[in-house]
Write an enzyme that holds these catalytic residues in place. Sequence first.
Site, PDB file in Angstrom:
ATOM      1  NE  ARG A 157      -7.118   4.267   5.231  1.00  0.00           N
ATOM      2  CZ  ARG A 157      -6.164   4.850   5.957  1.00  0.00           C
ATOM      3  NH1 ARG A 157      -6.290   4.911   7.272  1.00  0.00           N
ATOM      4  NH2 ARG A 157      -5.093   5.373   5.399  1.00  0.00           N
ATOM      5  CG  ASP A 177       3.098   1.346   9.417  1.00  0.00           C
ATOM      6  OD1 ASP A 177       3.332   1.609   8.231  1.00  0.00           O
ATOM      7  OD2 ASP A 177       2.834   2.217  10.266  1.00  0.00           O
ATOM      8  CE  LYS A 202      -1.689   1.588   4.026  1.00  0.00           C
ATOM      9  NZ  LYS A 202      -1.422   2.999   4.360  1.00  0.00           N
ATOM     10  CG  ASN A 203       2.277   2.623   3.530  1.00  0.00           C
ATOM     11  OD1 ASN A 203       1.132   2.974   3.236  1.00  0.00           O
ATOM     12  ND2 ASN A 203       2.638   2.334   4.761  1.00  0.00           N
ATOM     13  NE  ARG A 246       0.431  10.485  10.209  1.00  0.00           N
ATOM     14  CZ  ARG A 246      -0.063   9.419   9.584  1.00  0.00           C
ATOM     15  NH1 ARG A 246      -1.267   8.999   9.884  1.00  0.00           N
ATOM     16  NH2 ARG A 246       0.606   8.826   8.625  1.00  0.00           N
TER      17      ARG A 246
HETATM   18  C1  EPZ Z   1       4.240   6.814   6.297  1.00  0.00           C
HETATM   19  O1  EPZ Z   1       3.456   7.848   6.831  1.00  0.00           O
HETATM   20  C2  EPZ Z   1       3.306   5.615   6.184  1.00  0.00           C
HETATM   21  N1  EPZ Z   1       2.203   5.963   5.293  1.00  0.00           N
HETATM   22  C3  EPZ Z   1       2.770   5.255   7.563  1.00  0.00           C
HETATM   23  O2  EPZ Z   1       1.982   4.074   7.419  1.00  0.00           O
HETATM   24  C4  EPZ Z   1       3.959   4.937   8.467  1.00  0.00           C
HETATM   25  O3  EPZ Z   1       3.482   4.659   9.772  1.00  0.00           O
HETATM   26  C5  EPZ Z   1       4.905   6.150   8.508  1.00  0.00           C
HETATM   27  O4  EPZ Z   1       5.322   6.482   7.174  1.00  0.00           O
HETATM   28  C6  EPZ Z   1       6.150   5.862   9.329  1.00  0.00           C
HETATM   29  O5  EPZ Z   1       6.810   4.749   8.796  1.00  0.00           O
HETATM   30  C7  EPZ Z   1       2.423   5.986   3.963  1.00  0.00           C
HETATM   31  O6  EPZ Z   1       3.519   5.743   3.498  1.00  0.00           O
HETATM   32  C8  EPZ Z   1       1.237   6.308   3.103  1.00  0.00           C
HETATM   33  P1  EPZ Z   1       6.198  10.206   8.404  1.00  0.00           P
HETATM   34  P2  EPZ Z   1       4.024   9.365   6.852  1.00  0.00           P
HETATM   35  O7  EPZ Z   1       6.057  11.480   7.643  1.00  0.00           O
HETATM   36  O8  EPZ Z   1       4.902   9.581   5.686  1.00  0.00           O
HETATM   37  C9  EPZ Z   1       6.667  13.209  12.040  1.00  0.00           C
HETATM   38  C10 EPZ Z   1       0.124   2.679   7.736  1.00  0.00           C
HETATM   39  O9  EPZ Z   1      -0.348   2.162   8.757  1.00  0.00           O
HETATM   40  N2  EPZ Z   1       6.662  14.247  10.992  1.00  0.00           N
HETATM   41  O10 EPZ Z   1       7.350   9.317   8.094  1.00  0.00           O
HETATM   42  O11 EPZ Z   1       2.881  10.282   7.033  1.00  0.00           O
HETATM   43  C11 EPZ Z   1       5.319  12.507  12.136  1.00  0.00           C
HETATM   44  O12 EPZ Z   1       4.448  13.222  13.001  1.00  0.00           O
HETATM   45  C12 EPZ Z   1       0.580   4.125   7.760  1.00  0.00           C
HETATM   46  O13 EPZ Z   1       0.291   2.075   6.637  1.00  0.00           O
HETATM   47  C13 EPZ Z   1       6.920  15.564  11.365  1.00  0.00           C
HETATM   48  O14 EPZ Z   1       7.148  15.876  12.535  1.00  0.00           O
HETATM   49  O15 EPZ Z   1       4.886   9.346   8.176  1.00  0.00           O
HETATM   50  C14 EPZ Z   1       5.698  11.163  12.695  1.00  0.00           C
HETATM   51  O16 EPZ Z   1       5.836  11.267  14.083  1.00  0.00           O
HETATM   52  C15 EPZ Z   1       0.309   4.799   9.085  1.00  0.00           C
HETATM   53  N3  EPZ Z   1       6.912  16.518  10.399  1.00  0.00           N
HETATM   54  C16 EPZ Z   1       7.066  10.877  12.073  1.00  0.00           C
HETATM   55  O17 EPZ Z   1       7.583  12.167  11.683  1.00  0.00           O
HETATM   56  C17 EPZ Z   1       6.679  16.215   9.077  1.00  0.00           C
HETATM   57  O18 EPZ Z   1       6.720  17.131   8.235  1.00  0.00           O
HETATM   58  C18 EPZ Z   1       7.047   9.974  10.861  1.00  0.00           C
HETATM   59  O19 EPZ Z   1       6.117  10.531   9.956  1.00  0.00           O
HETATM   60  C19 EPZ Z   1       6.427  14.868   8.729  1.00  0.00           C
HETATM   61  C20 EPZ Z   1       6.426  13.902   9.704  1.00  0.00           C
END
Ligand code: EPZ
Length: 432
Positions: free
Chosen positions: A401, A309, A22-23, A121
Amino acid sequence: MDVVRIQGGRELSGTVTISGAKNASLPMLAATLLTRETCTLRNVPDLSDVRFMVEILRHHGATVENPAPGVWQVTAREIQPRTPYELVRKMRASICLVGALVGRLRTADIALPGGCVIGPRPIDLHLKGLARLGCEVSHKNGCVIVDAAKARGGYVFMGGRHGSTVTGTVNLLMAAVLTPGVTRIDSAACEPEIENLCQMLRTMGARIDGAGSPVLTVTGVTQLHGCEHTVLPDRIEAGTYLLAGAITGGDVTVNGAVTEHLGAFLDKLDEAGVAVEHTGAKAIRVRGNRGHWRPVDIITLPHPGFATDLQAQFSALLALIPGISLITERIYPNRFMHVPELQRMGADIAIEGATAIVKGGAPLTGAPVMASDLRASAALILAGLAASGETWVQRIYHLDRGYEQFDKRLASLNAGIERLPASAMPKDYREE
Ligand code: EPZ
Protein backbone atom coordinates in the site's frame (compact mmCIF):
# COMPACT_ATOMS: atom_id res chain seq x y z
CA MET A 1 -0.57 -13.96 -1.33
CA ASP A 2 3.17 -13.30 -1.11
CA VAL A 3 5.55 -13.38 1.80
CA VAL A 4 9.01 -11.94 2.35
CA ARG A 5 11.97 -14.05 3.45
CA ILE A 6 14.91 -12.26 5.06
CA GLN A 7 18.36 -13.60 5.90
CA GLY A 8 19.33 -11.11 8.57
CA GLY A 9 22.66 -9.81 9.83
CA ARG A 10 23.95 -8.14 6.65
CA GLU A 11 25.06 -4.50 6.70
CA LEU A 12 23.16 -2.48 4.10
CA SER A 13 25.16 -0.20 1.86
CA GLY A 14 24.54 1.91 -1.23
CA THR A 15 22.10 4.51 -2.46
CA VAL A 16 18.33 4.47 -2.89
CA THR A 17 16.12 7.11 -4.53
CA ILE A 18 12.81 8.05 -2.94
CA SER A 19 9.46 7.83 -4.75
CA GLY A 20 6.62 10.33 -4.67
CA ALA A 21 4.63 10.57 -1.45
CA LYS A 22 1.61 8.28 -1.01
CA ASN A 23 -0.02 10.74 1.38
CA ALA A 24 0.30 13.55 -1.14
CA SER A 25 -0.74 11.48 -4.16
CA LEU A 26 -4.07 10.35 -2.72
CA PRO A 27 -5.48 13.83 -1.95
CA MET A 28 -4.09 15.12 -5.25
CA LEU A 29 -5.85 12.41 -7.20
CA ALA A 30 -9.05 13.38 -5.36
CA ALA A 31 -8.41 17.06 -6.20
CA THR A 32 -8.57 16.30 -9.93
CA LEU A 33 -12.36 15.98 -9.50
CA LEU A 34 -12.51 19.72 -8.80
CA THR A 35 -12.30 20.58 -12.51
CA ARG A 36 -13.70 19.37 -15.84
CA GLU A 37 -10.30 19.91 -17.42
CA THR A 38 -7.43 17.44 -17.53
CA CYS A 39 -5.00 17.27 -14.61
CA THR A 40 -1.62 15.59 -15.05
CA LEU A 41 0.20 14.35 -11.95
CA ARG A 42 3.86 13.31 -12.13
CA ASN A 43 6.09 11.35 -9.74
CA VAL A 44 3.08 9.40 -8.49
CA PRO A 45 4.34 6.24 -6.73
CA ASP A 46 3.31 2.80 -8.04
CA LEU A 47 1.31 1.65 -4.98
CA SER A 48 -1.83 -0.38 -4.44
CA ASP A 49 -3.44 2.59 -2.64
CA VAL A 50 -2.83 4.76 -5.72
CA ARG A 51 -4.26 2.16 -8.10
CA PHE A 52 -7.26 1.85 -5.79
CA MET A 53 -7.83 5.60 -5.72
CA VAL A 54 -7.78 5.53 -9.55
CA GLU A 55 -10.48 2.84 -9.44
CA ILE A 56 -12.59 5.10 -7.21
CA LEU A 57 -12.13 8.10 -9.53
CA ARG A 58 -13.30 5.96 -12.43
CA HIS A 59 -16.27 4.85 -10.33
CA HIS A 60 -17.20 8.53 -9.97
CA GLY A 61 -17.07 8.91 -13.77
CA ALA A 62 -13.61 10.35 -14.37
CA THR A 63 -11.43 9.24 -17.29
CA VAL A 64 -8.04 8.21 -15.93
CA GLU A 65 -4.96 7.38 -18.02
CA ASN A 66 -1.44 6.33 -17.15
CA PRO A 67 0.58 7.46 -20.20
CA ALA A 68 3.95 6.78 -18.56
CA PRO A 69 5.33 5.34 -15.30
CA GLY A 70 4.45 7.70 -12.45
CA VAL A 71 2.26 9.89 -14.68
CA TRP A 72 -1.53 9.93 -14.24
CA GLN A 73 -3.93 12.03 -16.31
CA VAL A 74 -7.45 12.57 -14.95
CA THR A 75 -10.34 14.23 -16.76
CA ALA A 76 -13.48 14.48 -14.64
CA ARG A 77 -15.91 15.91 -17.18
CA GLU A 78 -19.15 14.52 -15.73
CA ILE A 79 -19.01 12.92 -12.27
CA GLN A 80 -21.50 11.50 -9.76
CA PRO A 81 -21.38 12.21 -5.99
CA ARG A 82 -21.69 8.75 -4.44
CA THR A 83 -18.82 6.66 -3.01
CA PRO A 84 -20.06 3.22 -1.90
CA TYR A 85 -19.01 1.30 1.22
CA GLU A 86 -17.32 -1.51 -0.72
CA LEU A 87 -14.81 1.05 -1.98
CA VAL A 88 -14.40 3.20 1.14
CA ARG A 89 -13.92 0.25 3.54
CA LYS A 90 -10.89 -0.94 1.53
CA MET A 91 -9.06 2.35 1.87
CA ARG A 92 -10.07 4.89 4.47
CA ALA A 93 -8.03 7.60 2.77
CA SER A 94 -10.85 7.68 0.20
CA ILE A 95 -12.55 9.96 2.73
CA CYS A 96 -10.57 12.80 1.12
CA LEU A 97 -12.98 12.57 -1.81
CA VAL A 98 -15.62 14.34 0.31
CA GLY A 99 -13.98 17.74 -0.06
CA ALA A 100 -13.52 17.36 -3.80
CA LEU A 101 -17.12 16.23 -4.36
CA VAL A 102 -18.49 19.04 -2.18
CA GLY A 103 -16.23 21.51 -3.96
CA ARG A 104 -17.22 20.42 -7.46
CA LEU A 105 -20.80 19.13 -7.13
CA ARG A 106 -21.88 20.90 -3.93
CA THR A 107 -22.83 17.48 -2.60
CA ALA A 108 -21.26 14.21 -1.48
CA ASP A 109 -22.66 10.87 -0.37
CA ILE A 110 -19.90 8.68 1.05
CA ALA A 111 -19.79 5.64 3.30
CA LEU A 112 -18.28 6.29 6.71
CA PRO A 113 -14.76 4.79 6.76
CA GLY A 114 -14.95 3.03 10.13
CA GLY A 115 -11.67 2.19 11.87
CA CYS A 116 -8.53 0.20 11.20
CA VAL A 117 -5.88 -1.62 13.24
CA ILE A 118 -4.05 1.58 14.20
CA GLY A 119 -7.17 2.87 15.88
CA PRO A 120 -10.57 4.48 15.35
CA ARG A 121 -10.47 6.79 12.35
CA PRO A 122 -13.23 9.31 13.14
CA ILE A 123 -14.16 12.15 10.78
CA ASP A 124 -16.03 14.33 13.31
CA LEU A 125 -13.64 17.24 12.68
CA HIS A 126 -14.14 16.96 8.90
CA LEU A 127 -17.93 17.12 9.30
CA LYS A 128 -17.81 19.86 11.93
CA GLY A 129 -15.73 21.96 9.55
CA LEU A 130 -18.10 21.42 6.63
CA ALA A 131 -21.05 22.31 8.85
CA ARG A 132 -19.25 25.54 9.85
CA LEU A 133 -19.30 26.44 6.13
CA GLY A 134 -23.06 26.04 6.10
CA CYS A 135 -23.14 22.51 4.65
CA GLU A 136 -26.03 20.34 5.74
CA VAL A 137 -24.52 17.08 7.02
CA SER A 138 -26.71 14.04 7.60
CA HIS A 139 -26.13 10.33 8.19
CA LYS A 140 -28.04 7.45 6.65
CA ASN A 141 -27.29 3.68 6.50
CA GLY A 142 -23.63 4.14 7.39
CA CYS A 143 -23.14 6.94 4.88
CA VAL A 144 -22.66 10.63 5.37
CA ILE A 145 -24.49 12.98 3.02
CA VAL A 146 -23.27 16.54 2.60
CA ASP A 147 -25.40 19.24 0.95
CA ALA A 148 -23.41 22.41 0.29
CA ALA A 149 -26.04 24.31 -1.69
CA LYS A 150 -26.10 27.03 0.97
CA ALA A 151 -22.41 26.85 1.91
CA ARG A 152 -20.52 30.10 2.28
CA GLY A 153 -16.96 30.90 3.42
CA GLY A 154 -16.48 31.03 7.17
CA TYR A 155 -14.20 30.34 10.15
CA VAL A 156 -13.30 26.72 10.80
CA PHE A 157 -11.26 25.37 13.72
CA MET A 158 -9.77 21.97 12.80
CA GLY A 159 -8.03 21.10 16.07
CA GLY A 160 -9.01 17.94 17.93
CA ARG A 161 -7.77 15.98 20.95
CA HIS A 162 -4.84 14.64 18.88
CA GLY A 163 -3.99 17.92 17.19
CA SER A 164 -5.15 18.75 13.69
CA THR A 165 -6.37 16.33 11.05
CA VAL A 166 -4.49 15.84 7.78
CA THR A 167 -7.31 14.53 5.60
CA GLY A 168 -9.73 16.81 7.47
CA THR A 169 -7.64 19.79 6.36
CA VAL A 170 -7.56 18.33 2.83
CA ASN A 171 -11.35 18.07 2.78
CA LEU A 172 -11.95 21.59 4.07
CA LEU A 173 -9.42 23.02 1.59
CA MET A 174 -11.05 21.30 -1.37
CA ALA A 175 -14.56 22.25 -0.28
CA ALA A 176 -13.56 25.88 0.35
CA VAL A 177 -11.73 26.60 -2.92
CA LEU A 178 -15.08 26.59 -4.80
CA THR A 179 -17.27 27.90 -1.97
CA PRO A 180 -18.27 31.58 -2.29
CA GLY A 181 -16.63 33.86 0.27
CA VAL A 182 -13.50 33.67 2.42
CA THR A 183 -12.77 30.61 4.57
CA ARG A 184 -10.24 30.68 7.36
CA ILE A 185 -9.05 27.22 8.45
CA ASP A 186 -7.50 27.50 11.89
CA SER A 187 -5.35 24.75 13.46
CA ALA A 188 -4.90 23.34 9.95
CA ALA A 189 -2.51 20.40 9.51
CA CYS A 190 0.99 21.57 8.47
CA GLU A 191 2.22 18.32 6.95
CA PRO A 192 4.31 18.90 3.78
CA GLU A 193 1.68 16.97 1.84
CA ILE A 194 -0.84 19.72 2.64
CA GLU A 195 1.55 22.39 1.36
CA ASN A 196 2.10 20.36 -1.83
CA LEU A 197 -1.68 20.09 -2.29
CA CYS A 198 -2.06 23.86 -1.84
CA GLN A 199 0.53 24.35 -4.61
CA MET A 200 -1.46 22.07 -6.91
CA LEU A 201 -4.76 23.82 -6.11
CA ARG A 202 -3.16 27.21 -6.77
CA THR A 203 -1.97 26.06 -10.22
CA MET A 204 -5.62 25.12 -10.83
CA GLY A 205 -6.64 28.69 -10.04
CA ALA A 206 -7.48 28.41 -6.36
CA ARG A 207 -6.77 31.35 -4.06
CA ILE A 208 -5.04 30.05 -0.90
CA ASP A 209 -2.82 31.88 1.58
CA GLY A 210 -0.83 30.40 4.45
CA ALA A 211 0.17 27.09 2.84
CA GLY A 212 2.35 25.15 5.27
CA SER A 213 1.15 27.19 8.25
CA PRO A 214 -1.58 26.30 10.76
CA VAL A 215 -3.82 29.07 9.37
CA LEU A 216 -5.07 28.73 5.80
CA THR A 217 -7.15 31.45 4.16
CA VAL A 218 -9.12 30.42 1.09
CA THR A 219 -11.03 32.82 -1.16
CA GLY A 220 -13.60 30.87 -3.13
CA VAL A 221 -13.58 31.06 -6.94
CA THR A 222 -16.26 29.96 -9.38
CA GLN A 223 -14.28 27.28 -11.16
CA LEU A 224 -10.85 25.67 -11.40
CA HIS A 225 -8.89 24.67 -14.49
CA GLY A 226 -6.65 21.72 -15.25
CA CYS A 227 -3.01 21.56 -14.21
CA GLU A 228 0.28 19.71 -14.34
CA HIS A 229 1.78 18.99 -10.94
CA THR A 230 4.60 16.92 -9.45
CA VAL A 231 4.16 14.94 -6.25
CA LEU A 232 6.75 15.69 -3.54
CA PRO A 233 9.10 12.95 -2.27
CA ASP A 234 7.82 10.56 0.38
CA ARG A 235 9.37 11.55 3.71
CA ILE A 236 8.10 8.39 5.41
CA GLU A 237 9.67 6.15 2.77
CA ALA A 238 12.91 8.15 3.14
CA GLY A 239 12.89 7.71 6.92
CA THR A 240 12.27 3.98 6.54
CA TYR A 241 15.33 3.48 4.32
CA LEU A 242 17.48 5.62 6.62
CA LEU A 243 16.44 3.33 9.47
CA ALA A 244 17.30 0.27 7.33
CA GLY A 245 20.86 1.61 7.02
CA ALA A 246 21.04 2.47 10.71
CA ILE A 247 19.58 -0.76 12.14
CA THR A 248 21.96 -2.97 10.13
CA GLY A 249 25.01 -0.88 11.08
CA GLY A 250 25.41 -0.09 7.40
CA ASP A 251 26.13 2.92 5.23
CA VAL A 252 23.12 4.05 3.19
CA THR A 253 22.45 7.23 1.25
CA VAL A 254 18.87 8.25 0.49
CA ASN A 255 18.51 10.45 -2.59
CA GLY A 256 15.61 12.75 -3.40
CA ALA A 257 14.32 13.35 0.12
CA VAL A 258 13.53 16.87 1.36
CA THR A 259 15.62 17.18 4.53
CA GLU A 260 13.40 19.87 6.05
CA HIS A 261 10.49 17.41 5.97
CA LEU A 262 12.38 15.04 8.27
CA GLY A 263 13.58 17.45 10.94
CA ALA A 264 12.24 15.75 14.06
CA PHE A 265 13.08 12.28 12.74
CA LEU A 266 16.70 13.15 11.83
CA ASP A 267 17.11 14.86 15.19
CA LYS A 268 16.08 11.64 16.97
CA LEU A 269 18.30 9.52 14.72
CA ASP A 270 21.24 11.77 15.63
CA GLU A 271 20.31 11.68 19.34
CA ALA A 272 20.29 7.86 19.12
CA GLY A 273 23.92 8.00 18.02
CA VAL A 274 23.42 7.17 14.34
CA ALA A 275 25.80 9.13 12.09
CA VAL A 276 23.64 11.40 9.90
CA GLU A 277 25.23 13.44 7.11
CA HIS A 278 23.70 15.75 4.50
CA THR A 279 25.78 14.94 1.46
CA GLY A 280 23.86 17.06 -1.05
CA ALA A 281 20.77 19.20 -1.63
CA LYS A 282 18.54 16.16 -1.42
CA ALA A 283 20.86 13.44 -0.18
CA ILE A 284 21.06 12.12 3.35
CA ARG A 285 23.63 9.52 4.41
CA VAL A 286 23.42 7.38 7.55
CA ARG A 287 26.05 5.13 9.04
CA GLY A 288 24.96 2.73 11.77
CA ASN A 289 27.68 3.74 14.22
CA ARG A 290 26.62 0.92 16.59
CA GLY A 291 29.21 1.73 19.24
CA HIS A 292 27.67 5.18 19.73
CA TRP A 293 24.04 4.12 20.09
CA ARG A 294 22.07 5.69 22.92
CA PRO A 295 18.44 5.19 24.06
CA VAL A 296 16.03 8.03 23.23
CA ASP A 297 12.51 9.13 24.11
CA ILE A 298 10.07 9.74 21.25
CA ILE A 299 6.68 11.42 21.31
CA THR A 300 4.72 11.39 18.07
CA LEU A 301 3.11 14.74 17.22
CA PRO A 302 1.55 16.54 14.26
CA HIS A 303 4.14 17.94 11.81
CA PRO A 304 6.73 19.34 12.41
CA GLY A 305 6.81 16.94 15.38
CA PHE A 306 7.97 13.33 15.11
CA ALA A 307 5.80 11.57 12.49
CA THR A 308 3.58 8.79 13.81
CA ASP A 309 4.16 7.00 10.49
CA LEU A 310 7.82 6.46 11.45
CA GLN A 311 7.17 5.31 15.01
CA ALA A 312 6.89 1.56 14.36
CA GLN A 313 10.02 1.53 12.22
CA PHE A 314 12.01 3.48 14.82
CA SER A 315 10.93 1.10 17.59
CA ALA A 316 12.69 -1.74 15.73
CA LEU A 317 15.96 0.21 16.00
CA LEU A 318 15.36 1.10 19.66
CA ALA A 319 14.87 -2.60 20.47
CA LEU A 320 18.57 -3.03 19.65
CA ILE A 321 19.88 0.03 21.50
CA PRO A 322 21.02 -0.83 25.05
CA GLY A 323 19.06 1.09 27.69
CA ILE A 324 15.48 2.22 28.24
CA SER A 325 13.75 4.12 25.43
CA LEU A 326 10.20 5.44 25.63
CA ILE A 327 7.87 5.86 22.67
CA THR A 328 4.64 7.77 23.32
CA GLU A 329 1.93 7.87 20.66
CA ARG A 330 0.01 11.14 20.81
CA ILE A 331 -1.65 10.62 17.42
CA TYR A 332 -2.81 6.97 17.47
CA PRO A 333 -2.52 5.72 21.07
CA ASN A 334 -2.99 2.09 20.00
CA ARG A 335 -0.48 2.09 17.16
CA PHE A 336 1.59 -0.74 18.65
CA MET A 337 0.40 -3.77 16.64
CA HIS A 338 4.02 -4.36 15.59
CA VAL A 339 5.15 -4.83 19.21
CA PRO A 340 3.88 -8.39 19.82
CA GLU A 341 5.59 -9.50 16.61
CA LEU A 342 8.83 -7.73 17.54
CA GLN A 343 8.62 -9.46 20.92
CA ARG A 344 8.54 -12.79 19.08
CA MET A 345 11.92 -11.81 17.60
CA GLY A 346 13.32 -11.12 21.07
CA ALA A 347 12.48 -7.44 21.55
CA ASP A 348 11.84 -6.51 25.19
CA ILE A 349 9.01 -3.96 24.92
CA ALA A 350 6.19 -3.32 27.38
CA ILE A 351 3.12 -1.24 26.55
CA GLU A 352 1.69 1.08 29.18
CA GLY A 353 -1.30 2.92 27.68
CA ALA A 354 -0.02 5.06 24.83
CA THR A 355 3.63 4.46 25.73
CA ALA A 356 5.98 1.66 24.70
CA ILE A 357 8.78 1.06 27.20
CA VAL A 358 11.66 -0.43 25.22
CA LYS A 359 14.35 -2.25 27.18
CA GLY A 360 16.79 -2.32 24.32
CA GLY A 361 20.02 -4.23 23.76
CA ALA A 362 19.01 -7.87 23.43
CA PRO A 363 19.90 -9.25 19.99
CA LEU A 364 16.96 -10.04 17.71
CA THR A 365 16.54 -13.49 16.20
CA GLY A 366 14.65 -14.30 13.02
CA ALA A 367 11.11 -15.71 13.28
CA PRO A 368 7.91 -16.10 11.26
CA VAL A 369 5.94 -12.86 11.89
CA MET A 370 2.66 -11.37 10.74
CA ALA A 371 2.22 -7.86 9.34
CA SER A 372 -0.86 -6.04 10.66
CA ASP A 373 -0.72 -2.70 8.85
CA LEU A 374 1.43 -0.67 6.49
CA ARG A 375 4.06 0.75 8.82
CA ALA A 376 4.12 -2.30 11.10
CA SER A 377 5.09 -4.43 8.08
CA ALA A 378 8.01 -2.10 7.37
CA ALA A 379 9.06 -2.29 11.04
CA LEU A 380 9.07 -6.11 10.96
CA ILE A 381 11.19 -6.16 7.82
CA LEU A 382 13.70 -3.74 9.38
CA ALA A 383 13.87 -5.99 12.45
CA GLY A 384 14.40 -9.01 10.19
CA LEU A 385 17.29 -7.27 8.44
CA ALA A 386 19.02 -6.80 11.79
CA ALA A 387 18.09 -10.15 13.32
CA SER A 388 20.30 -13.21 13.17
CA GLY A 389 18.83 -16.02 11.10
CA GLU A 390 15.76 -16.18 8.92
CA THR A 391 12.59 -14.10 9.20
CA TRP A 392 9.40 -14.70 7.22
CA VAL A 393 6.94 -11.81 7.07
CA GLN A 394 3.37 -12.69 6.07
CA ARG A 395 0.49 -10.46 4.84
CA ILE A 396 2.86 -8.14 3.02
CA TYR A 397 -0.05 -6.82 0.95
CA HIS A 398 -0.04 -4.21 3.72
CA LEU A 399 3.43 -3.18 2.59
CA ASP A 400 2.38 -2.76 -1.05
CA ARG A 401 0.00 0.00 0.00
CA GLY A 402 2.83 2.40 0.82
CA TYR A 403 6.21 1.16 -0.42
CA GLU A 404 7.15 0.77 -4.07
CA GLN A 405 9.27 -2.39 -4.66
CA PHE A 406 10.45 -2.36 -1.05
CA ASP A 407 12.08 -5.81 -1.26
CA LYS A 408 13.88 -5.03 -4.54
CA ARG A 409 15.20 -1.70 -3.28
CA LEU A 410 16.43 -3.25 -0.03
CA ALA A 411 18.07 -6.08 -2.02
CA SER A 412 19.86 -3.40 -4.09
CA LEU A 413 21.33 -2.22 -0.78
CA ASN A 414 22.79 -5.69 -0.10
CA ALA A 415 19.88 -6.91 2.05
CA GLY A 416 19.27 -10.65 2.08
CA ILE A 417 15.60 -10.32 1.19
CA GLU A 418 13.30 -11.86 -1.38
CA ARG A 419 9.58 -11.87 -2.08
CA LEU A 420 8.11 -15.35 -2.51
CA PRO A 421 4.69 -16.96 -2.83
CA ALA A 422 3.26 -18.03 0.54
CA SER A 423 3.64 -21.66 -0.60
CA ALA A 424 7.42 -21.25 -0.31
CA MET A 425 7.11 -20.92 3.47
CA PRO A 426 7.76 -23.93 5.70
CA LYS A 427 4.39 -25.65 6.17
CA ASP A 428 4.13 -25.04 9.90
CA TYR A 429 4.68 -21.28 9.40
CA ARG A 430 1.79 -20.87 6.99
CA GLU A 431 -1.50 -19.32 8.02
CA GLU A 432 -4.14 -22.03 7.97
C1 EPZ B 1 -3.11 10.93 7.64
O1 EPZ B 1 -4.20 10.17 8.09
C2 EPZ B 1 -2.18 9.92 6.97
N1 EPZ B 1 -2.89 9.29 5.86
C3 EPZ B 1 -1.75 8.87 7.98
O2 EPZ B 1 -0.80 8.02 7.34
C4 EPZ B 1 -1.05 9.58 9.14
O3 EPZ B 1 -0.70 8.63 10.12
C5 EPZ B 1 -2.00 10.63 9.75
O4 EPZ B 1 -2.42 11.55 8.73
C6 EPZ B 1 -1.33 11.42 10.85
O5 EPZ B 1 -0.19 12.05 10.34
C7 EPZ B 1 -3.05 9.98 4.71
O6 EPZ B 1 -2.64 11.12 4.59
C8 EPZ B 1 -3.75 9.26 3.60
P1 EPZ B 1 -5.64 12.48 10.94
P2 EPZ B 1 -5.54 10.92 8.62
O7 EPZ B 1 -7.01 12.83 10.47
O8 EPZ B 1 -5.72 12.19 7.88
C9 EPZ B 1 -7.91 12.05 15.08
C10 EPZ B 1 0.18 5.98 6.72
O9 EPZ B 1 0.72 5.09 7.39
N2 EPZ B 1 -9.06 12.59 14.34
O10 EPZ B 1 -4.58 13.51 10.85
O11 EPZ B 1 -6.65 9.95 8.61
C11 EPZ B 1 -7.51 10.67 14.58
O12 EPZ B 1 -8.27 9.67 15.24
C12 EPZ B 1 -1.11 6.61 7.20
O13 EPZ B 1 0.64 6.44 5.63
C13 EPZ B 1 -10.22 12.90 15.05
O14 EPZ B 1 -10.30 12.73 16.27
O15 EPZ B 1 -5.14 11.23 10.12
C14 EPZ B 1 -6.05 10.60 14.93
O16 EPZ B 1 -5.92 10.24 16.27
C15 EPZ B 1 -1.63 5.99 8.47
N3 EPZ B 1 -11.28 13.39 14.36
C16 EPZ B 1 -5.57 12.04 14.75
O17 EPZ B 1 -6.75 12.86 14.84
C17 EPZ B 1 -11.23 13.61 13.01
O18 EPZ B 1 -12.23 14.10 12.44
C18 EPZ B 1 -4.87 12.33 13.43
O19 EPZ B 1 -5.75 11.89 12.41
C19 EPZ B 1 -10.04 13.30 12.32
C20 EPZ B 1 -8.97 12.79 13.01
